[in-house]
Design a protein around this motif. Structure first.
Motif, mmCIF file in Angstrom:
data_model
loop_
_atom_site.group_PDB
_atom_site.id
_atom_site.type_symbol
_atom_site.label_atom_id
_atom_site.label_comp_id
_atom_site.label_asym_id
_atom_site.label_seq_id
_atom_site.Cartn_x
_atom_site.Cartn_y
_atom_site.Cartn_z
ATOM 1 N N GLN A 84 19.424 -54.969 -12.735
ATOM 2 C CA GLN A 84 20.584 -54.736 -13.362
ATOM 3 C C GLN A 84 21.148 -55.554 -14.625
ATOM 4 N N ALA A 85 20.777 -56.995 -14.410
ATOM 5 C CA ALA A 85 20.842 -57.869 -15.519
ATOM 6 C C ALA A 85 20.121 -56.898 -16.889
ATOM 7 N N GLN A 86 19.060 -56.432 -16.776
ATOM 8 C CA GLN A 86 18.321 -55.732 -17.878
ATOM 9 C C GLN A 86 19.296 -54.344 -18.308
ATOM 10 N N LEU A 87 19.961 -53.999 -17.322
ATOM 11 C CA LEU A 87 20.291 -52.483 -17.317
ATOM 12 C C LEU A 87 21.644 -52.461 -18.045
ATOM 13 N N ALA A 88 22.325 -53.761 -17.989
ATOM 14 C CA ALA A 88 23.871 -53.925 -18.514
ATOM 15 C C ALA A 88 23.919 -53.881 -19.853
ATOM 16 N N PRO A 89 23.178 -54.792 -20.527
ATOM 17 C CA PRO A 89 22.970 -54.574 -22.131
ATOM 18 C C PRO A 89 22.653 -53.543 -22.788
ATOM 19 N N ILE A 90 21.764 -52.826 -22.204
ATOM 20 C CA ILE A 90 21.279 -51.524 -22.575
ATOM 21 C C ILE A 90 22.383 -50.332 -22.487
ATOM 22 N N ALA A 91 22.819 -50.315 -21.435
ATOM 23 C CA ALA A 91 24.026 -49.229 -21.044
ATOM 24 C C ALA A 91 25.122 -49.765 -21.912
ATOM 25 N N ARG A 92 25.746 -50.897 -22.543
ATOM 26 C CA ARG A 92 26.441 -51.186 -23.390
ATOM 27 C C ARG A 92 26.259 -50.933 -24.847
ATOM 28 N N GLN A 93 24.834 -51.190 -25.080
ATOM 29 C CA GLN A 93 24.592 -50.665 -26.614
ATOM 30 C C GLN A 93 24.482 -49.151 -26.806
ATOM 31 N N HIS A 94 24.030 -48.514 -25.564
ATOM 32 C CA HIS A 94 24.033 -47.150 -25.558
ATOM 33 C C HIS A 94 25.464 -46.694 -25.875
#
Length: 591
Positions: A175-185
């Protein structure tokens, strides 16, 4: 099959060597000669069995079985090899760890140290399985069952907790990896809203990559959340045992007795291996490389040398069988010259063998001559019913008529067996010269007559070298020994000495020693009588000698090196014996 080897002497018959089964049987019989060691081993085994029965009579074991499994998304997937992902040795150590003990102690309200809770626990893994078997032992069956179940539950709970912690940690990381990727998306999606054209194609490609990454991480998080973390399944719950875990008194004593017999035989075998004494006929025969011609029972020191009542005595029959075996031995039958000697110790039994063999040969019609080559302590004359006879004609040519062995000759009455001649021993100044003198050679050569048998009696071989000086003049040596009083190495050395001096060992006569007349008191009385005999110098005996004194050789020279003068020369009576029957003094007109 028995192997045949040639004897030590020229023309000797072959000697049979025992084969392997015979040697094993002989060794087993020798093991039975140590009954105390065997009985001690049996006693130790029974005590151990009794201790086992007592210590396990009040112990109860409760058992619980658990089948372990690994966390899996699809438990029905056949491609997953559980045995490759599960280390049973590690799981056994985890089951007996302090973490498991602390959790179980908390559930049981255990008052002591949690480490003491696992002292009665044993965790095993049956071969080729994913099963852990929890066995708990106490003196209370209900307590054993409760503690076994508590430890199983604590182990499974600890294993589940560790698995869940690992899963939650992995989910948090994803989830820590997913959060910035989702924000950037999301930010990129707002920027591309309403834009078209070639300049926006690169941003759309980045957006697609971000979406794929978001999808991958989301799928992994979903799989971890759906993971089955069940640590295992209890397939057998511990119940209070109805009987103790011990083998029982009967089985414990039986096992202890069997182990005790094996231990006793082992101790007896070790004792036999390191025992240097020759304990059996096989040991004596192998050491001397000669057969055992006979075995004599134990006799008393006060028994006469010549066996009485020779028609009904089993001892006399044993002597006859020895004489017959010698008579049919080709090494002895040609010239009939025999030397009788003991390896060490007393020569009394050897003297008894020589005298009784002479009586047995006399029964067959032979003329027998015994030569007592004991020139240090001669005592044969005083223990036999003997009378003096005339000397052979060849002794009249000897310069000194009283020189041993040409000095005196006696005839011994053997009762119904007949008579035999005796050349008694005498104290001489030079023993070696007397034994190797021409007179001794002519005396032994009397056996050249087919009707004459000559028996030479010598001191123990290891005490004096007298026997070795005469072995080349006789046809063979008869060894008289107590196997318990001589070592196998000594018997082998005795054979080497005899064969090295040019002699041959014809055989062995075994005996079991002699008993004193009255045990310890009898030996003390004999010593006291001997001391009294040495001290009474003023009392004269029947032959003019001080009672108990040993006659000394005369200073005057002679061909035998200073033989004693007078008709009583060379007489020696052992003051410790009571078997001196009578000695006849030769008449004055006797030549």
């Amino acid at each position: 099959m028995n192997q045949v080897h040639g004897g030590p002497g020229a023309g000797a018959p072959p000697v049979l060597v025992d084969d392997e089964p015979d040697l094993l049987r002989d060794q087993f019989r020798q093991l039975l000669r140590y009954p105390r060691l065997i009985a001690g081993g049996v006693l130790l085994g029974l005590l151990g069995g009794a201790w086992l029965g007592y210590s396990t009579s009040d112990t109860y074991v409760a058992t619980s079985d658990v089948v372990l499994r690994v966390p899996t998304e699809d438990p029905f997937n056949p491609s997953i090899a559980v045995e490759k992902t599960l280390d049973m040795n590690t799981e056994r150590q985890a089951a007996t760890s302090r973490r498991t003990a602390e959790r179980a102690a908390e559930a049981l309200d255990f008052p002591g140290d949690p480490a003491d809770l696992v002292t009665g626990l044993q965790v095993t893994n049956p071969p080729k399985s994913q099963v852990l078997r929890f066995s708990y032992t106490t003196a209370d069956p209900d307590l054993s069952a409760r503690r076994a179940n508590a430890l199983v539950a604590a182990y499974l709970a600890d294993r589940r907790e560790q698995t869940e912690q690992t899963r939650d940690t992995m989910i948090k990381g994803l989830q820590a990896q997913l959060a910035p990727i989702a924000r950037q998306h999301d930010e990129l999606d707002e920027e591309l809203d309403g834009r078209t054209g070639a300049e926006a194609e690169a941003d759309f490609a980045v957006k697609a990559n971000l979406l794929n990454r978001i999808t991958e991480l989301s799928n992994r998080i979903s799989k971890l959340k759906a993971l089955d973390v069940t640590p295992g399944k209890v397939i057998r719950t511990a119940t209070p045992p109805t009987s103790s875990d011990g083998p029982g008194w009967a089985l414990s004593l039986g096992l202890g007795g069997a182990v005790g017999v094996a231990l006793g035989l082992l101790m007896a075998w070790v004792r036999l291996v390191f025992d240097p004494a020759a304990r059996s006929e096989g040991d004596v025969a192998r050491a001397l490389r000669a057969p055992v011609l006979g075995s004599l029972p134990r006799t008393r020191e006060t028994d006469p040398l010549l066996t009485e009542d020779r028609e009904e005595s089993p001892l006399a029959e044993e002597y006859r069988s020895i004489a017959y075996r010698l008579a049919y031995d080709q090494r002895f039958a040609d010239r009939r010259r025999l030397l009788v000697a003991a390896p060490r110790g007393s020569s009394r039994t050897a003297a008894a063998v020589a005298v009784n063999l002479a009586a047995s040969f006399a029964e067959t019609g032979k003329r027998v001559l015994i030569v007592e080559a004991e020139l240090r302590q001669p005592s044969l004359e005083g223990q036999l019913r003997a009378r003096e006879i005339g000397r052979p004609a060849w002794t009249l040519d000897v310069g000194e008529g009283d020189a041993w062995p040409a000095g005196r000759r006696l005839v011994v009455d053997a009762g119904e067996s007949g008579t035999f001649d005796l050349v008694p021993g005498a104290r001489v100044r030079n023993v070696a010269r007397a034994l190797t003198s021409p007179e001794m050679s002519r005396l032994v050569e009397e056996a050249d007559d087919p009707n004459v048998t000559v028996i030479v009696l010598t001191p123990p071989v290891f005490a004096y070298a007298d026997a070795l000086a005469l072995v080349d003049r006789v046809d063979g040596v008869l060894v008289v020994c107590d196997p318990r009083g001589v070592h196998r190495s000594q018997l082998a050395r005795l054979r080497d000495l005899i064969t090295g001096a040019g002699g041959t060992v014809l055989g062995t006569v075994m005996h079991r020693g002699q008993r004193g007349k009255g045990g310890r008191q009898g030996r003390k009385a004999a010593k006291a009588a001997k001391a009294a005999g040495k001290g009474s110098r003023g009392t004269k005996g029947s032959h003019g000698q001080p009672r108990g004194a040993v006659p000394r050789p005369a200073r005057a020279g002679g061909r035998a090196g200073g033989a004693e003068a007078g008709p009583a020369a060379g007489r020696y009576e052992d003051p410790s014996t009571t078997m001196a029957l009578r000695t006849v003094t030769p008449p004055d007109d006797q030549p």
